[in-house]
Write a protein that holds these residues in place. Structure first.
Motif, short mmCIF file in Angstrom:
data_model
loop_
_atom_site.label_atom_id
_atom_site.label_comp_id
_atom_site.label_asym_id
_atom_site.label_seq_id
_atom_site.Cartn_x
_atom_site.Cartn_y
_atom_site.Cartn_z
N HIS A 182 -5.47 -55.44 -49.48
CA HIS A 182 -6.17 -54.25 -49.94
C HIS A 182 -7.22 -54.68 -50.96
O HIS A 182 -6.91 -55.39 -51.92
N LEU A 183 -8.44 -54.24 -50.77
CA LEU A 183 -9.51 -54.56 -51.70
C LEU A 183 -9.69 -53.42 -52.68
O LEU A 183 -9.79 -52.26 -52.28
N SER A 184 -9.74 -53.72 -53.95
CA SER A 184 -9.95 -52.70 -54.97
C SER A 184 -11.41 -52.76 -55.42
O SER A 184 -12.00 -53.82 -55.55
N HIS A 185 -11.97 -51.58 -55.68
CA HIS A 185 -13.33 -51.49 -56.19
C HIS A 185 -13.37 -51.51 -57.72
O HIS A 185 -14.44 -51.50 -58.31
N ALA A 186 -12.19 -51.52 -58.35
CA ALA A 186 -12.12 -51.50 -59.80
C ALA A 186 -12.65 -52.81 -60.38
O ALA A 186 -12.35 -53.88 -59.87
N PRO A 187 -13.43 -52.72 -61.46
CA PRO A 187 -13.99 -53.95 -62.05
C PRO A 187 -12.93 -54.87 -62.65
O PRO A 187 -13.18 -56.06 -62.80
N ASP A 188 -11.75 -54.35 -62.95
CA ASP A 188 -10.71 -55.19 -63.54
C ASP A 188 -9.68 -55.66 -62.51
O ASP A 188 -8.63 -56.21 -62.87
N ALA A 189 -9.97 -55.47 -61.22
CA ALA A 189 -9.05 -55.92 -60.16
C ALA A 189 -9.07 -57.44 -60.09
O ALA A 189 -10.10 -58.07 -60.30
N ALA A 248 -9.08 -61.24 -58.40
CA ALA A 248 -9.81 -61.81 -57.28
C ALA A 248 -8.96 -61.71 -56.01
O ALA A 248 -7.73 -61.72 -56.07
N GLY A 249 -9.64 -61.62 -54.86
CA GLY A 249 -8.94 -61.55 -53.58
C GLY A 249 -8.28 -62.87 -53.23
O GLY A 249 -8.40 -63.86 -53.96
N ASP A 250 -7.58 -62.88 -52.11
CA ASP A 250 -6.92 -64.09 -51.63
C ASP A 250 -7.94 -65.20 -51.39
O ASP A 250 -9.07 -64.94 -50.96
N GLU A 251 -7.55 -66.43 -51.65
CA GLU A 251 -8.42 -67.59 -51.45
C GLU A 251 -8.74 -67.75 -49.96
O GLU A 251 -7.88 -67.55 -49.10
N ILE A 252 -10.00 -68.05 -49.66
CA ILE A 252 -10.43 -68.31 -48.29
C ILE A 252 -11.16 -69.65 -48.25
O ILE A 252 -11.56 -70.18 -49.29
N SER A 253 -11.36 -70.17 -47.05
CA SER A 253 -12.09 -71.43 -46.92
C SER A 253 -13.59 -71.15 -46.88
O SER A 253 -14.03 -70.03 -46.63
#
Length: 123
Positions: free
Chosen positions: A2-9, A11-16
């Protein structure tokens, strides 16, 4: 995920790096904009020119709170050009126009601060 639009969320999962390169983000110039009253949130229908290799594409963008329709033509924007088209009510959106949430959670368009050729790819 789930991606949050909040500025204090966090970082997302690491990707290559190869995963990043799969997302084709290009610059285009808005050549037409019209109100989209059928949308659930205040939106515009945009036609964006991505240069000769990609051409003009349609996008439905929830940006009507921060922008005036008549002032969008001629503005450069960034968009993902390799997602499949998506039906948004009665309109087809061919690209995902990119933006960030302002303090009220409304979309602010993402664009270069200096004009670049239409079709330029983000790297």
């Amino acid at each position: 995920m789930h991606l949050s639009h909040a500025p204090d969320a966090p970082a997302g999962d690491e990707i290559s790096f190869d995963d990043f390169l799969k997302v084709d983000i290009r610059i285009g110039t808005i050549v037409a904009a019209e109100e989209f009253p059928e949308a659930r949130k205040p939106s515009f229908r945009l036609r964006i020119d991505f240069g000769p290799a990609i051409g003009e594409k349609k996008s439905c963008a929830q940006i009507a709170v921060n922008y005036v329709c008549d002032e969008l033509v001629g503005r450069q924007v960034a968009a993902v050009v390799n997602f499949p088209p998506r039906q948004i009510g009665p309109a087809m959106s061919e690209v995902l126009t990119l933006g960030f949430a302002d303090e009220q959670g409304e979309v602010v368009l993402f664009a270069p601060d200096v004009k670049v050729p239409n079709g330029s790819r983000l790297f």
